[in-house]
Write a protein that holds these residues in place. Sequence first.
Motif, PDB file in Angstrom:
ATOM      1  N   ARG A   1       0.939  -1.139  -0.053  1.00 33.09           N
ATOM      2  CA  ARG A   1      -0.093  -0.008  -0.048  1.00 33.09           C
ATOM      3  C   ARG A   1       0.843   1.062  -0.171  1.00 33.09           C
ATOM      4  N   PHE A   2       0.388   2.469  -0.146  1.00 31.45           N
ATOM      5  CA  PHE A   2       0.953   3.645  -0.356  1.00 31.45           C
ATOM      6  C   PHE A   2       1.594   4.034   0.905  1.00 31.45           C
ATOM      7  N   SER A   3       1.069   3.525   2.040  1.00 35.10           N
ATOM      8  CA  SER A   3       1.809   3.869   3.282  1.00 35.10           C
ATOM      9  C   SER A   3       2.942   2.772   3.523  1.00 35.10           C
ATOM     10  N   ASP A   4       3.275   2.012   2.855  1.00 34.68           N
ATOM     11  CA  ASP A   4       4.319   1.083   2.929  1.00 34.68           C
ATOM     12  C   ASP A   4       5.743   1.559   2.428  1.00 34.68           C
ATOM     13  N   LYS A   5       5.932   2.595   1.897  1.00 32.69           N
ATOM     14  CA  LYS A   5       7.034   3.001   1.165  1.00 32.69           C
ATOM     15  C   LYS A   5       8.314   2.666   1.621  1.00 32.69           C
TER      16      LYS A   5
END
Length: 228
Positions: free
Chosen positions: A41-45
Amino acid sequence: MSLKLYDLAGAQPERRFSPYCWRIRMALAHKGLEAEVIPWRFSDKAVLAPSGQGKVPVLVHNNKWLSDSWVIANYLEEQFPGHPSLFAGAEGRALSYIYSTLGDFHSGQIVRLVLMDIYKHLADQDKEYFRQSREQRFGMTLEQVVQNRDTQLPVFRDSLFPLRAVLKTQPFFGGDEPLYADYALFGQFQWARCISDFELLAADDPIAHWRTRMLNAFDGLALSAPAY
């Protein structure tokens, strides 16, 4: 052999909606390669830090981290020459790059039709980032981007004329069988299908018939994904 693919997911882990990740999932299936597909997910960069950037797809092979769908496709072709070719030769590779670039262009059109549908499927922790980054990109709210999508749809369909013309004479962009050129274009339609009930194609469109053939490829790999 150890292959891992980081694949964009929504609030539901099984909801996968990156056009570029779908390119690689189809490419892996074409090569007959199995990979551990990991929802991202985007928050897992931070998870992608070893790749040196923060976007998927990211392929990990024997501790080598690769990003960008075109780079990954070429890597798979070179590292696994004993498997079916994605390009059918140097000329096919060059033509596939054109189709890949064309797919990028159409993705830019499609996002204006399904942007709010993407937002609605995101995990809560991704929504603020997505809204801020996309509103900055488009210079308007998400709602404003899609507010005229019914009038934008005919323009999008008209832009597909070159693809439609090809499919009137052959079943796939690769000829009699699909190649990476097909996967580069299919990714965008599968992305929209996985995230939105807004129908991009008329039922009698040759591109819709090609999409069905692609959905059924590899024992229905794309067809089995949660979608509309």
